[in-house]
Scaffold this active site. Structure first.
Site, short mmCIF file in Angstrom:
data_model
loop_
_atom_site.label_atom_id
_atom_site.label_comp_id
_atom_site.label_asym_id
_atom_site.label_seq_id
_atom_site.Cartn_x
_atom_site.Cartn_y
_atom_site.Cartn_z
N ASP A 77 0.43 -1.41 0.54
CA ASP A 77 -0.06 0.17 -0.44
C ASP A 77 0.77 1.50 -0.26
OD1 ASP A 77 -1.75 2.22 0.67
OD2 ASP A 77 -3.24 0.55 1.78
N ILE A 78 0.30 2.32 -1.24
CA ILE A 78 1.53 3.50 -1.17
C ILE A 78 1.02 4.38 0.01
CG2 ILE A 78 2.38 3.00 -3.24
CD1 ILE A 78 0.31 5.25 -4.16
N GLU B 160 -12.55 3.57 -0.55
CA GLU B 160 -11.83 4.15 -1.43
C GLU B 160 -11.75 3.84 -2.80
OE1 GLU B 160 -8.11 4.53 0.68
OE2 GLU B 160 -9.18 6.36 2.51
N HIS C 267 -6.22 -6.15 3.04
CA HIS C 267 -5.20 -5.31 3.70
C HIS C 267 -4.77 -6.03 5.21
CE1 HIS C 267 -6.05 -1.31 2.41
NE2 HIS C 267 -7.56 -1.87 3.09
N HIS D 285 -10.96 -5.74 -1.98
CA HIS D 285 -9.73 -5.44 -1.59
C HIS D 285 -9.08 -6.11 -0.19
CE1 HIS D 285 -10.50 -1.35 -0.92
NE2 HIS D 285 -9.46 -1.24 -0.46
#
Length: 129
Positions: free
Chosen positions: A28-29, A87, A94, A92
């Site tokens: 994750d950026i 978002e 995490h 997805h």
């Protein structure tokens, strides 16, 4: 096309951790902590629980060795898993190294890491796979 589909296709660069025919895992950026990794299915599906049952089961099996590699690479009590999905309209997961439940608090300020820091974390995690 979502930002995650563009990352999977290589149109947007990423720090890839692992990939197979169904999933793509990358750092994750905007991480909560170092080692914060996202896993996305290659098939665009907005909501996590709308994912096909077989793919959902395979997702956890794909995530398992990645979680173990994160735990070896990043000092933590364990690797937590979170599915929020607000978002980006692309399901997805995490995987986040945690020491307390507060480490999964997405309202916290995100880390700002350099390209060199991301590459070092990527290498630490992938070397454990």
């Amino acid at each position: 096309m979502t930002i995650f589909s563009k990352i999977i296709k290589g149109e947007i660069p990423s720090y890839k951790i692992a990939e197979n025919e169904h999933f793509y895992a990358f750092l994750d950026i905007f991480p909560l902590v170092q080692g914060h990794t996202l896993i996305v299915p290659k098939v665009e599906t907005d909501k996590f629980f709308d994912v096909d049952d077989q793919l959902l089961a395979e997702w956890l099996l794909f995530a398992k060795p990645i979680a173990r590699a994160i735990e070896q690479a990043i000092p933590c009590n364990r690797v937590g898993m979170s599915v929020v999905g607000l978002e980006v309209p692309h399901a997805h997961m995490h995987l986040i190294p945690i020491n307390s439940a507060d480490d999964l608090n997405f309202t916290r300020q995100k880390l700002k890491l350099s390209q060199e820091e991301f590459k070092a974390i990527q290498e630490k995690i992938t070397s454990g796979l």
